[in-house]
Design a protein around this motif. Structure first.
Motif, PDB file in Angstrom:
ATOM      1  N   MET A   1     -48.037   1.710 154.085  1.00  0.00           N
ATOM      2  CA  MET A   1     -48.251   0.326 153.669  1.00  0.00           C
ATOM      3  C   MET A   1     -47.247  -0.019 152.571  1.00  0.00           C
ATOM      4  N   PRO A   2     -46.605  -1.198 152.655  1.00  0.00           N
ATOM      5  CA  PRO A   2     -45.607  -1.566 151.650  1.00  0.00           C
ATOM      6  C   PRO A   2     -46.248  -1.779 150.287  1.00  0.00           C
ATOM      7  N   LYS A   3     -45.419  -1.546 149.273  1.00  0.00           N
ATOM      8  CA  LYS A   3     -45.884  -1.721 147.898  1.00  0.00           C
ATOM      9  C   LYS A   3     -45.986  -3.223 147.590  1.00  0.00           C
ATOM     10  N   ILE A   4     -47.098  -3.600 146.976  1.00  0.00           N
ATOM     11  CA  ILE A   4     -47.327  -4.992 146.611  1.00  0.00           C
ATOM     12  C   ILE A   4     -47.076  -5.137 145.112  1.00  0.00           C
ATOM     13  N   ASN A   5     -46.175  -6.042 144.757  1.00  0.00           N
ATOM     14  CA  ASN A   5     -45.806  -6.265 143.356  1.00  0.00           C
ATOM     15  C   ASN A   5     -46.371  -7.577 142.832  1.00  0.00           C
ATOM     16  N   ALA A   6     -47.634  -7.814 143.101  1.00  0.00           N
ATOM     17  CA  ALA A   6     -48.280  -9.039 142.638  1.00  0.00           C
ATOM     18  C   ALA A   6     -49.775  -8.761 142.510  1.00  0.00           C
ATOM     19  N   ALA A   7     -50.463  -9.675 141.861  1.00  0.00           N
ATOM     20  CA  ALA A   7     -51.901  -9.501 141.634  1.00  0.00           C
ATOM     21  C   ALA A   7     -52.700  -9.570 142.926  1.00  0.00           C
ATOM     22  N   THR A   8     -52.224 -10.358 143.879  1.00  0.00           N
ATOM     23  CA  THR A   8     -52.941 -10.490 145.153  1.00  0.00           C
ATOM     24  C   THR A   8     -51.944 -10.409 146.303  1.00  0.00           C
ATOM     25  N   VAL A   9     -52.462 -10.177 147.486  1.00  0.00           N
ATOM     26  CA  VAL A   9     -51.612 -10.147 148.677  1.00  0.00           C
ATOM     27  C   VAL A   9     -50.981 -11.520 148.902  1.00  0.00           C
ATOM     28  N   ALA A  10     -51.739 -12.572 148.667  1.00  0.00           N
ATOM     29  CA  ALA A  10     -51.208 -13.932 148.841  1.00  0.00           C
ATOM     30  C   ALA A  10     -50.038 -14.193 147.893  1.00  0.00           C
ATOM     31  N   GLU A  11     -50.167 -13.749 146.644  1.00  0.00           N
ATOM     32  CA  GLU A  11     -49.060 -13.924 145.693  1.00  0.00           C
ATOM     33  C   GLU A  11     -47.849 -13.105 146.122  1.00  0.00           C
ATOM     34  N   HIS A  12     -48.095 -11.891 146.601  1.00  0.00           N
ATOM     35  CA  HIS A  12     -47.002 -11.042 147.087  1.00  0.00           C
ATOM     36  C   HIS A  12     -46.273 -11.724 148.244  1.00  0.00           C
ATOM     37  N   ARG A  13     -47.034 -12.248 149.189  1.00  0.00           N
ATOM     38  CA  ARG A  13     -46.422 -12.935 150.338  1.00  0.00           C
ATOM     39  C   ARG A  13     -45.626 -14.165 149.885  1.00  0.00           C
ATOM     40  N   ALA A  14     -46.157 -14.894 148.921  1.00  0.00           N
ATOM     41  CA  ALA A  14     -45.430 -16.059 148.397  1.00  0.00           C
ATOM     42  C   ALA A  14     -44.125 -15.625 147.729  1.00  0.00           C
ATOM     43  N   GLN A  15     -44.161 -14.519 147.002  1.00  0.00           N
ATOM     44  CA  GLN A  15     -42.947 -14.003 146.354  1.00  0.00           C
ATOM     45  C   GLN A  15     -41.912 -13.562 147.399  1.00  0.00           C
ATOM     46  N   GLN A  16     -42.373 -12.884 148.436  1.00  0.00           N
ATOM     47  CA  GLN A  16     -41.465 -12.421 149.490  1.00  0.00           C
ATOM     48  C   GLN A  16     -40.836 -13.616 150.220  1.00  0.00           C
ATOM     49  N   ARG A  17     -41.657 -14.614 150.514  1.00  0.00           N
ATOM     50  CA  ARG A  17     -41.160 -15.813 151.198  1.00  0.00           C
ATOM     51  C   ARG A  17     -40.120 -16.520 150.325  1.00  0.00           C
ATOM     52  N   ALA A  18     -40.421 -16.643 149.033  1.00  0.00           N
ATOM     53  CA  ALA A  18     -39.486 -17.275 148.101  1.00  0.00           C
ATOM     54  C   ALA A  18     -38.185 -16.480 148.008  1.00  0.00           C
ATOM     55  N   ALA A  19     -38.282 -15.156 148.027  1.00  0.00           N
ATOM     56  CA  ALA A  19     -37.079 -14.316 147.976  1.00  0.00           C
ATOM     57  C   ALA A  19     -36.220 -14.537 149.220  1.00  0.00           C
ATOM     58  N   LEU A  20     -36.858 -14.661 150.369  1.00  0.00           N
ATOM     59  CA  LEU A  20     -36.113 -14.936 151.597  1.00  0.00           C
ATOM     60  C   LEU A  20     -35.431 -16.298 151.537  1.00  0.00           C
ATOM     61  N   ILE A  21     -36.121 -17.285 151.012  1.00  0.00           N
ATOM     62  CA  ILE A  21     -35.516 -18.622 150.907  1.00  0.00           C
ATOM     63  C   ILE A  21     -34.339 -18.602 149.939  1.00  0.00           C
ATOM     64  N   ARG A  22     -34.503 -17.958 148.779  1.00  0.00           N
ATOM     65  CA  ARG A  22     -33.382 -17.869 147.824  1.00  0.00           C
ATOM     66  C   ARG A  22     -32.186 -17.159 148.456  1.00  0.00           C
TER      67      ARG A  22
END
Length: 189
Positions: free
Chosen positions: A1-22
């Protein structure tokens, strides 16, 4: 399972999505729309190509997200700048100064790069639609100042704004450029 670098899975997914957009914005601006591929964007974002598809079904969907987010951010900045301004000439000033601050931050880079790309007609139509919506407050203020609802006036003023944004994007001081652009407009209106 990938490492999650956020308080919640939803926050992690939002961070990953934002990283892809950037990452996609960087690839888009540097290399053009055809270079925005799942592999290139994933690599730039530090994610596996397969991870890309957890957030976007295609490169085209990612480009659409870039357009939508760019205009959403610009619209929010404009709405905030115009919230307390009532007088039409002051709305024109506030709109143009906000546009130039946004340009200085590089926020127009994605839309500019996309307009230079060969995109499907529906994508180009959506960019034009969002652009028209974004400039609606300026057009309304121009109508209030001039009493003329001619679209040509808005296009000509838009040309001055575009030239001012280009100057800012090339390093000119946004306040200095805004002062000059607004002086031209005030004398012309």
């Amino acid at each position: 399972m990938p490492k999650i670098n956020a308080a919640t899975v939803a926050e992690h997914r939002a961070q990953q999505r934002a990283a892809l957009i950037r990452a996609a914005v960087d690839v888009l601006v540097e290399q053009g729309a055809t270079a925005v591929t799942p592999a290139a964007v994933g690599a730039r974002a530090g994610l596996a190509r397969s991870s890309f598809y957890q957030y976007f079904p295609s490169a085209a969907a990612l480009l659409a997200a870039i357009v939508e987010e760019s205009f959403t951010a610009a619209d929010a900045a404009t709405a905030q700048a115009l919230a307390e301004v009532g007088e039409p000439a002051a709305r024109i000033d506030a709109f143009i100064r906000t546009e130039l601050r946004i340009a200085a931050q590089g926020a127009h880079r994605p839309a500019k790069a996309l307009m230079q790309a060969e995109l499907p007609a529906e994508c180009v139509a959506r960019v034009h639609e969002l652009h028209h919506q974004h400039y609606a407050p300026l057009q309304a203020a121009l109508v209030d100042v001039t009493g003329d609802s001619a679209e040509l006036t808005g296009q000509l003023v838009g040309g001055i704004v575009q030239a001012a944004m280009t100057a800012v994007e090339h390093g000119a001081d946004p306040d200095h450029v805004a002062d000059h652009a607004l002086a031209l407009l005030r004398n012309g209106l």
